[in-house]
Motif scaffolding. Sequence first.
Motif, PDB file in Angstrom:
ATOM      1  N   ASN A  60     -18.853  10.679   3.538  1.00 34.44           N
ATOM      2  CA  ASN A  60     -20.056  10.866   4.032  1.00 34.44           C
ATOM      3  C   ASN A  60     -20.790  12.367   2.597  1.00 34.44           C
ATOM      4  OD1 ASN A  60     -20.612  10.263   7.039  1.00 34.44           O
ATOM      5  ND2 ASN A  60     -18.476  10.345   6.991  1.00 34.44           N
ATOM      6  N   LEU A  61     -19.871  12.812   1.634  1.00 32.18           N
ATOM      7  CA  LEU A  61     -20.652  13.677   0.632  1.00 32.18           C
ATOM      8  C   LEU A  61     -20.937  12.695  -0.296  1.00 32.18           C
ATOM      9  CD1 LEU A  61     -20.784  16.007   0.162  1.00 32.18           C
ATOM     10  CD2 LEU A  61     -18.511  16.387  -1.542  1.00 32.18           C
ATOM     11  N   SER A  62     -20.384  12.073  -0.656  1.00 27.03           N
ATOM     12  CA  SER A  62     -20.236  10.981  -0.951  1.00 27.03           C
ATOM     13  C   SER A  62     -21.482   9.824  -0.654  1.00 27.03           C
ATOM     14  CB  SER A  62     -19.884   9.738  -1.801  1.00 27.03           C
ATOM     15  OG  SER A  62     -17.963  10.347  -2.242  1.00 27.03           O
ATOM     16  N   PHE A  63     -22.067   9.547   0.736  1.00 25.12           N
ATOM     17  CA  PHE A  63     -23.067   8.994   0.860  1.00 25.12           C
ATOM     18  C   PHE A  63     -24.446   9.671   0.876  1.00 25.12           C
ATOM     19  CE2 PHE A  63     -26.371   8.087   3.985  1.00 25.12           C
ATOM     20  CZ  PHE A  63     -26.663   6.466   3.672  1.00 25.12           C
ATOM     21  N   ASN A  64     -24.239  11.242   1.267  1.00 27.85           N
ATOM     22  CA  ASN A  64     -24.977  11.585   0.490  1.00 27.85           C
ATOM     23  C   ASN A  64     -25.438  12.275  -0.488  1.00 27.85           C
ATOM     24  OD1 ASN A  64     -26.865  13.929   2.393  1.00 27.85           O
ATOM     25  ND2 ASN A  64     -25.424  15.030   0.867  1.00 27.85           N
ATOM     26  N   ASP A  65     -24.924  12.009  -1.906  1.00 30.38           N
ATOM     27  CA  ASP A  65     -24.681  12.419  -2.532  1.00 30.38           C
ATOM     28  C   ASP A  65     -25.900  11.591  -3.382  1.00 30.38           C
ATOM     29  OD1 ASP A  65     -23.685  14.932  -2.994  1.00 30.38           O
ATOM     30  OD2 ASP A  65     -22.023  14.011  -4.064  1.00 30.38           O
ATOM     31  N   ILE A  66     -25.774  10.016  -3.045  1.00 28.32           N
ATOM     32  CA  ILE A  66     -26.515   8.987  -3.346  1.00 28.32           C
ATOM     33  C   ILE A  66     -28.219   8.922  -3.220  1.00 28.32           C
ATOM     34  CG2 ILE A  66     -26.865   6.682  -3.095  1.00 28.32           C
ATOM     35  CD1 ILE A  66     -23.723   5.981  -2.750  1.00 28.32           C
ATOM     36  N   CYS A  67     -28.178   9.397  -1.062  1.00 26.90           N
ATOM     37  CA  CYS A  67     -29.609   9.653  -1.297  1.00 26.90           C
ATOM     38  C   CYS A  67     -30.190  11.189  -1.895  1.00 26.90           C
ATOM     39  CB  CYS A  67     -29.591  10.108   0.171  1.00 26.90           C
ATOM     40  SG  CYS A  67     -28.774   8.438   1.757  1.00 26.90           S
ATOM     41  N   LEU A  68     -29.476  11.739  -1.681  1.00 31.08           N
ATOM     42  CA  LEU A  68     -29.924  12.988  -3.065  1.00 31.08           C
ATOM     43  C   LEU A  68     -30.588  13.002  -4.239  1.00 31.08           C
ATOM     44  CD1 LEU A  68     -30.711  16.307  -2.828  1.00 31.08           C
ATOM     45  CD2 LEU A  68     -28.885  16.517  -3.335  1.00 31.08           C
ATOM     46  N   ILE A  69     -29.437  12.090  -4.973  1.00 36.37           N
ATOM     47  CA  ILE A  69     -30.200  12.068  -6.464  1.00 36.37           C
ATOM     48  C   ILE A  69     -31.443  10.740  -5.768  1.00 36.37           C
ATOM     49  CG2 ILE A  69     -28.440  10.438  -7.050  1.00 36.37           C
ATOM     50  CD1 ILE A  69     -28.194  11.139  -9.191  1.00 36.37           C
ATOM     51  N   THR A  70     -30.978   9.665  -4.995  1.00 37.12           N
ATOM     52  CA  THR A  70     -32.386   9.027  -5.096  1.00 37.12           C
ATOM     53  C   THR A  70     -33.702   8.980  -4.499  1.00 37.12           C
ATOM     54  OG1 THR A  70     -30.643   7.050  -4.634  1.00 37.12           O
ATOM     55  CG2 THR A  70     -32.577   6.485  -3.612  1.00 37.12           C
ATOM     56  N   THR A  71     -33.358  10.785  -3.598  1.00 39.54           N
ATOM     57  CA  THR A  71     -35.175  10.980  -3.924  1.00 39.54           C
ATOM     58  C   THR A  71     -35.358  11.861  -4.969  1.00 39.54           C
ATOM     59  OG1 THR A  71     -34.676  13.322  -3.172  1.00 39.54           O
ATOM     60  CG2 THR A  71     -34.145  11.446  -1.080  1.00 39.54           C
ATOM     61  N   THR A  72     -35.154  11.536  -5.838  1.00 42.17           N
ATOM     62  CA  THR A  72     -35.680  12.665  -7.148  1.00 42.17           C
ATOM     63  C   THR A  72     -35.630  11.783  -8.323  1.00 42.17           C
ATOM     64  OG1 THR A  72     -33.708  13.374  -8.130  1.00 42.17           O
ATOM     65  CG2 THR A  72     -34.956  15.105  -6.798  1.00 42.17           C
ATOM     66  N   ILE A  73     -34.593  10.291  -8.786  1.00 45.50           N
ATOM     67  CA  ILE A  73     -34.465   9.829 -10.392  1.00 45.50           C
ATOM     68  C   ILE A  73     -35.447   9.053  -9.966  1.00 45.50           C
ATOM     69  CG2 ILE A  73     -33.337   8.887 -11.777  1.00 45.50           C
ATOM     70  CD1 ILE A  73     -32.681  12.018 -12.115  1.00 45.50           C
ATOM     71  N   PRO A  74     -35.031   7.562  -8.996  1.00 42.61           N
ATOM     72  CA  PRO A  74     -36.403   6.646  -9.186  1.00 42.61           C
ATOM     73  C   PRO A  74     -37.614   7.214  -9.650  1.00 42.61           C
ATOM     74  CG  PRO A  74     -34.832   6.625  -7.338  1.00 42.61           C
ATOM     75  CD  PRO A  74     -34.539   8.337  -8.218  1.00 42.61           C
ATOM     76  N   LYS A  75     -37.688   8.436  -8.168  1.00 43.88           N
ATOM     77  CA  LYS A  75     -39.761   8.265  -8.730  1.00 43.88           C
ATOM     78  C   LYS A  75     -39.860   8.773 -10.447  1.00 43.88           C
ATOM     79  CE  LYS A  75     -44.173   9.320  -8.334  1.00 43.88           C
ATOM     80  NZ  LYS A  75     -45.161   8.386  -7.721  1.00 43.88           N
ATOM     81  N   MET A  76     -38.919   9.682 -10.488  1.00 45.37           N
ATOM     82  CA  MET A  76     -38.988  10.547 -12.239  1.00 45.37           C
ATOM     83  C   MET A  76     -39.127   8.733 -13.223  1.00 45.37           C
ATOM     84  SD  MET A  76     -37.211  12.806 -14.504  1.00 45.37           S
ATOM     85  CE  MET A  76     -35.634  11.514 -14.765  1.00 45.37           C
ATOM     86  N   LEU A  77     -38.771   8.329 -12.919  1.00 49.49           N
ATOM     87  CA  LEU A  77     -38.306   6.732 -13.575  1.00 49.49           C
ATOM     88  C   LEU A  77     -39.804   6.034 -13.552  1.00 49.49           C
ATOM     89  CD1 LEU A  77     -34.643   6.244 -13.294  1.00 49.49           C
ATOM     90  CD2 LEU A  77     -35.319   7.194 -15.140  1.00 49.49           C
ATOM     91  N   VAL A  78     -39.943   5.858 -12.430  1.00 45.45           N
ATOM     92  CA  VAL A  78     -41.738   5.360 -12.594  1.00 45.45           C
ATOM     93  C   VAL A  78     -42.061   5.152 -12.884  1.00 45.45           C
ATOM     94  CG1 VAL A  78     -42.577   4.074 -10.740  1.00 45.45           C
ATOM     95  CG2 VAL A  78     -40.314   3.762 -10.425  1.00 45.45           C
ATOM     96  N   ASN A  79     -42.719   6.929 -12.505  1.00 45.43           N
ATOM     97  CA  ASN A  79     -43.531   8.039 -13.478  1.00 45.43           C
ATOM     98  C   ASN A  79     -43.638   7.604 -15.249  1.00 45.43           C
ATOM     99  OD1 ASN A  79     -43.818   8.630 -11.135  1.00 45.43           O
ATOM    100  ND2 ASN A  79     -44.228  10.907 -11.498  1.00 45.43           N
ATOM    101  N   ILE A  80     -42.248   7.400 -16.002  1.00 44.91           N
ATOM    102  CA  ILE A  80     -42.494   7.592 -17.251  1.00 44.91           C
ATOM    103  C   ILE A  80     -42.623   6.063 -18.010  1.00 44.91           C
ATOM    104  CG2 ILE A  80     -40.169   7.162 -19.302  1.00 44.91           C
ATOM    105  CD1 ILE A  80     -39.098  10.140 -17.711  1.00 44.91           C
ATOM    106  N   GLN A  81     -41.599   5.123 -16.757  1.00 41.47           N
ATOM    107  CA  GLN A  81     -41.853   4.136 -17.186  1.00 41.47           C
ATOM    108  C   GLN A  81     -44.129   3.620 -17.180  1.00 41.47           C
ATOM    109  OE1 GLN A  81     -39.885   2.582 -18.583  1.00 41.47           O
ATOM    110  NE2 GLN A  81     -41.301   0.012 -18.637  1.00 41.47           N
ATOM    111  N   ALA A  82     -44.562   4.144 -16.199  1.00 41.71           N
ATOM    112  CA  ALA A  82     -45.631   3.772 -15.624  1.00 41.71           C
ATOM    113  C   ALA A  82     -47.225   4.724 -16.517  1.00 41.71           C
ATOM    114  CB  ALA A  82     -46.138   3.741 -13.929  1.00 41.71           C
ATOM    115  N   GLN A  83     -46.534   5.399 -17.322  1.00 37.43           N
ATOM    116  CA  GLN A  83     -46.766   6.800 -17.703  1.00 37.43           C
ATOM    117  C   GLN A  83     -48.545   7.157 -16.866  1.00 37.43           C
ATOM    118  OE1 GLN A  83     -48.959   5.192 -21.481  1.00 37.43           O
ATOM    119  NE2 GLN A  83     -46.642   5.221 -22.689  1.00 37.43           N
ATOM    120  N   ASP A  84     -47.572   7.470 -15.875  1.00 35.13           N
ATOM    121  CA  ASP A  84     -48.443   7.973 -14.494  1.00 35.13           C
ATOM    122  C   ASP A  84     -47.486   8.499 -14.402  1.00 35.13           C
ATOM    123  OD1 ASP A  84     -49.936   8.329 -12.577  1.00 35.13           O
ATOM    124  OD2 ASP A  84     -49.886   6.668 -11.718  1.00 35.13           O
TER     125      ASP A  84
END
Length: 312
Positions: A65-89
């Motif tokens: 459950n800790l591992s599943f929570n770690d996946i959820c926690l990092i998914t709330t931050t990194i994907p949005k940052m990657l999208v912003n960098i890629q879209a330059q927005d």
Amino acid sequence: MGAVNQTATSEFILLGLSEDLALQPFIFSLFLSIYLITTLGNLLIILAVTSDSQLHTPMYFFLSNLSFNDICLITTTIPKMLVNIQAQDQTITYTGCLSQVCLILNFAGIENCLLAVMAYDRYVAICYPLKYTVIMNPHFCVMLLLCSLFFSVIHALFHTLMLLGLSFCTETEIPHFFCELAQIIKLACSDNFINYLLVYTVSVLFFGIPVFGIILSYIHIVSSVLRMSSLRGKYKAFSTCGSHLSVVSLFYGTGFGVHISSAFTDSPRKTVVASVMYTVVTQMLNPFIYSLRNKDMKKAFKKLISKITSFL
């Protein structure tokens, strides 16, 4: 002319880790790699625990459950940052920003509670080994997990609802790569004293109580281990706690380090870089800590890999 309240329609601007355009491809590649490693590593732990009947114990139930929570926690931050960098927005909507705050607080809170629950599990296993299966029965383990989820959701919703009462004007730049609670409160053009007061008061209680529980558990664990006559018994007891202690030290050490550094530095950039440790790096290292220090996990990984290779 006074500042116009733009709370309902405004967008926030996430300045990220660096404004240097030349560094953006490197940051994108680095954090994409970190995200993939973290997701894969934690998924392997979940699959190893669920596929191996020998790991169907309270300790590994909480670990998965800790591992599943770690996946959820990092998914709330990194994907949005990657999208912003890629879209330059660099923008994020008001609703998206508050949702991110709520999710980060929720998953960080669950991690906080789970680490305390895992410390209690180790305390029962070492101090009351004959009663372990009776005390840590499946119903009690599920109840502990649900309580962790309940209190974390309440904590996250409380702070998010408090943000809804703030007004935001023309200053919408967040010197961070995600919507961090304290940074958003700083941007408010309405009175934010109550928010600051509640943030520190509630956070100290919510994170302080589990930390106190972890410390108390390990005081009893150390006391019990030192009374053991067998050196092999002492080594086995400490080895079962080694991985958990490493994760606890990493999570709370980096978290407290960020808040201490923010109190003594005027540079938001230094605080942002430091916050990467407890929001990203900790979640990436957890699978390595548990797999490298745990013989049962190593065996489970070997079985899982052999099953996957035979299936392919």
